[in-house]
Design a protein around this motif. Structure first.
Motif, PDB file in Angstrom:
ATOM      1  N   THR A  10     -22.297 -65.241 -34.536  1.00 29.70           N
ATOM      2  CA  THR A  10     -21.615 -63.973 -34.802  1.00 29.70           C
ATOM      3  C   THR A  10     -20.294 -64.237 -35.530  1.00 29.70           C
ATOM      4  O   THR A  10     -19.722 -65.321 -35.439  1.00 29.70           O
ATOM      5  CB  THR A  10     -21.330 -63.195 -33.497  1.00 29.70           C
ATOM      6  OG1 THR A  10     -20.359 -63.904 -32.709  1.00 29.70           O
ATOM      7  CG2 THR A  10     -22.599 -63.008 -32.681  1.00 29.70           C
ATOM      8  N   GLY A  11     -19.828 -63.240 -36.267  1.00 32.92           N
ATOM      9  CA  GLY A  11     -18.531 -63.352 -36.935  1.00 32.92           C
ATOM     10  C   GLY A  11     -18.501 -64.384 -38.039  1.00 32.92           C
ATOM     11  O   GLY A  11     -17.618 -65.246 -38.074  1.00 32.92           O
ATOM     12  N   ARG A  36     -20.287 -57.734 -39.219  1.00 29.67           N
ATOM     13  CA  ARG A  36     -20.388 -56.268 -39.225  1.00 29.67           C
ATOM     14  C   ARG A  36     -20.768 -55.763 -40.617  1.00 29.67           C
ATOM     15  O   ARG A  36     -21.590 -54.872 -40.759  1.00 29.67           O
ATOM     16  CB  ARG A  36     -19.065 -55.645 -38.768  1.00 29.67           C
ATOM     17  CG  ARG A  36     -18.890 -55.634 -37.272  1.00 29.67           C
ATOM     18  CD  ARG A  36     -17.659 -54.860 -36.870  1.00 29.67           C
ATOM     19  NE  ARG A  36     -16.445 -55.397 -37.466  1.00 29.67           N
ATOM     20  CZ  ARG A  36     -15.237 -54.870 -37.306  1.00 29.67           C
ATOM     21  NH1 ARG A  36     -15.084 -53.767 -36.577  1.00 29.67           N
ATOM     22  NH2 ARG A  36     -14.182 -55.429 -37.859  1.00 29.67           N
ATOM     23  N   ASP A  53     -22.906 -55.578 -35.268  1.00 29.99           N
ATOM     24  CA  ASP A  53     -21.673 -55.151 -34.607  1.00 29.99           C
ATOM     25  C   ASP A  53     -21.866 -55.408 -33.123  1.00 29.99           C
ATOM     26  O   ASP A  53     -22.671 -54.733 -32.471  1.00 29.99           O
ATOM     27  CB  ASP A  53     -21.417 -53.669 -34.876  1.00 29.99           C
ATOM     28  CG  ASP A  53     -20.102 -53.183 -34.282  1.00 29.99           C
ATOM     29  OD1 ASP A  53     -19.574 -53.832 -33.363  1.00 29.99           O
ATOM     30  OD2 ASP A  53     -19.600 -52.130 -34.732  1.00 29.99           O
ATOM     31  N   THR A  55     -20.249 -54.723 -30.645  1.00 25.63           N
ATOM     32  CA  THR A  55     -19.822 -53.665 -29.719  1.00 25.63           C
ATOM     33  C   THR A  55     -20.836 -52.527 -29.657  1.00 25.63           C
ATOM     34  O   THR A  55     -20.664 -51.590 -28.875  1.00 25.63           O
ATOM     35  CB  THR A  55     -18.448 -53.085 -30.113  1.00 25.63           C
ATOM     36  OG1 THR A  55     -18.564 -52.372 -31.345  1.00 25.63           O
ATOM     37  CG2 THR A  55     -17.414 -54.185 -30.260  1.00 25.63           C
ATOM     38  N   ALA A  81     -17.362 -64.163 -32.885  1.00 24.97           N
ATOM     39  CA  ALA A  81     -16.584 -62.998 -33.328  1.00 24.97           C
ATOM     40  C   ALA A  81     -15.418 -62.728 -32.381  1.00 24.97           C
ATOM     41  O   ALA A  81     -15.570 -62.769 -31.157  1.00 24.97           O
ATOM     42  CB  ALA A  81     -17.488 -61.771 -33.412  1.00 24.97           C
ATOM     43  N   SER A  99      -9.937 -52.034 -27.692  1.00 23.95           N
ATOM     44  CA  SER A  99     -10.832 -52.365 -28.804  1.00 23.95           C
ATOM     45  C   SER A  99     -10.983 -53.870 -28.953  1.00 23.95           C
ATOM     46  O   SER A  99     -12.072 -54.378 -29.239  1.00 23.95           O
ATOM     47  CB  SER A  99     -10.311 -51.747 -30.109  1.00 23.95           C
ATOM     48  OG  SER A  99     -10.312 -50.340 -30.042  1.00 23.95           O
ATOM     49  N   ASP A 102     -13.235 -55.073 -26.310  1.00 24.35           N
ATOM     50  CA  ASP A 102     -14.621 -54.713 -26.630  1.00 24.35           C
ATOM     51  C   ASP A 102     -15.283 -55.807 -27.453  1.00 24.35           C
ATOM     52  O   ASP A 102     -16.475 -56.091 -27.283  1.00 24.35           O
ATOM     53  CB  ASP A 102     -14.663 -53.389 -27.403  1.00 24.35           C
ATOM     54  CG  ASP A 102     -14.627 -52.179 -26.490  1.00 24.35           C
ATOM     55  OD1 ASP A 102     -14.880 -52.337 -25.271  1.00 24.35           O
ATOM     56  OD2 ASP A 102     -14.359 -51.071 -26.988  1.00 24.35           O
ATOM     57  N   VAL A 103     -14.525 -56.419 -28.358  1.00 24.51           N
ATOM     58  CA  VAL A 103     -15.068 -57.494 -29.187  1.00 24.51           C
ATOM     59  C   VAL A 103     -15.007 -58.833 -28.458  1.00 24.51           C
ATOM     60  O   VAL A 103     -16.025 -59.524 -28.310  1.00 24.51           O
ATOM     61  CB  VAL A 103     -14.303 -57.582 -30.532  1.00 24.51           C
ATOM     62  CG1 VAL A 103     -14.765 -58.805 -31.331  1.00 24.51           C
ATOM     63  CG2 VAL A 103     -14.509 -56.311 -31.342  1.00 24.51           C
ATOM     64  N   ASN A 104     -13.820 -59.208 -28.007  1.00 24.59           N
ATOM     65  CA  ASN A 104     -13.594 -60.553 -27.479  1.00 24.59           C
ATOM     66  C   ASN A 104     -14.290 -60.819 -26.158  1.00 24.59           C
ATOM     67  O   ASN A 104     -14.630 -61.968 -25.849  1.00 24.59           O
ATOM     68  CB  ASN A 104     -12.090 -60.803 -27.292  1.00 24.59           C
ATOM     69  CG  ASN A 104     -11.330 -60.863 -28.599  1.00 24.59           C
ATOM     70  OD1 ASN A 104     -11.874 -60.586 -29.663  1.00 24.59           O
ATOM     71  ND2 ASN A 104     -10.060 -61.202 -28.539  1.00 24.59           N
ATOM     72  N   GLY A 107     -18.169 -57.752 -26.057  1.00 20.86           N
ATOM     73  CA  GLY A 107     -19.102 -58.126 -27.113  1.00 20.86           C
ATOM     74  C   GLY A 107     -19.902 -59.365 -26.732  1.00 20.86           C
ATOM     75  O   GLY A 107     -21.101 -59.455 -27.004  1.00 20.86           O
TER      76      GLY A 107
END
Length: 266
Positions: A10-11, A36, A53, A55, A81, A99, A102-104, A107
């Motif tokens: 990812t990322g 994304r 994505d 999230t 990511a 937010s 949500d990713v770190n 996710g």
């Protein structure tokens, strides 16, 4: 010669994720690069490029289904990511911090929940969580990001306990500061707060900006090479420091009182 090991990262639009994808693909592994915005991957060599994505569950399961349809398995998941929002806890925008979590954090959990069932079918797999040396000790005005990376440490430890009977390994990589877009993104996310001269934390913000401008940062290519060597090991240790300055590495072994003294002096 093509290797049948399937690695999902990812990322991959920038930084370590992008460099790791290049290295593993050039070694002949089946690499699934995700971001994304899949357009960010157009110049990247990979076996498959997907929009993802982490999230959004629909996005995740669409990507996973595509990988399984093409390659029938996922051997290694690299949860790379992530990003940072900076600011004193009294002032930081809570929605921005959510937010980031949500990713770190969430996710990573989303990806685990989607990929582990596929690994369990094969009774093998590896989950590589990219944390940070900031998950080992806290810096002022970086508390929210550090908390998210502390969480990655805990998630990785829990995974090892929960998945060992299925022969699924998990580890956390703890990189130091890198020459990537990470700090530019950080500045973009936090500039309004940290440039406020009327903030009672302005001395922290000024000191932090000065420190980051002079901070020695590692080459992401070298870090990605080290990470690729780690994830291809037959047996994984619980955690690995990668491209961490000697001083930072030493701090992780200090008692709490000495850590705090050092950070206050910095």
């Amino acid at each position: 010669m093509k290797n049948e090991i399937v690695i999902l990262i990812t990322g991959c639009s920038t930084g370590i994720g992008r460099e790791l994808c290049k290295i593993l693909f050039n070694k002949g592994y089946t690499v699934v690069a995700t971001a994304r915005n899949v357009e960010a991957l157009k110049d990247l060599s990979a076996s498959l490029k997907l929009s993802l994505d982490i999230t959004e569950r629909e996005s995740i399961y669409a990507a996973i289904n595509e990988v399984i349809s093409r390659f029938h398995k996922i051997d290694i998941l690299v949860n790379n990511a992530g990003y940072s929002v900076r600011g004193a806890l009294e002032e930081i925008n809570v929605n921005s911090a959510k937010s980031m979590f949500d990713v770190n954090v969430f996710g990573i959990i989303n990806m685990i929940q989607a990929v582990v069932p596929e690994m369990r079918k094969k009774r093998s797999g590896k989950i590589i969580n990219i944390g940070s040396i900031s998950g080992k000790f806290v810096q002022p005005i970086n508390g929210a990001y550090c908390a998210s990376k502390f969480a990655v440490e805990a998630l990785s430890d829990a995974l090892r306990l929960e998945l060992h009977s299925y022969n699924i390994q998990a580890t956390v990589i703890e990189p130091g500061p890198m020459k990537t877009n990470f700090f530019k993104t950080l500045a973009d996310n936090s500039s309004n707060l940290m440039s406020n001269p009327n903030s009672c934390y302005s001395h922290f913000y000024e000191s932090d900006a000065k420190y980051r401008n002079n901070q020695k940062q590692a080459d992401p290519k070298e870090a990605a090479k080290a990470i690729s060597d780690v994830i291809l090991k037959r047996r994984l240790n619980s955690r690995y420091k990668v491209a961490v300055p000697f001083t930072y590495s030493m701090i992780t072994h200090f008692p709490d009182s000495l850590k705090e003294y050092f950070m206050k002096k910095r």
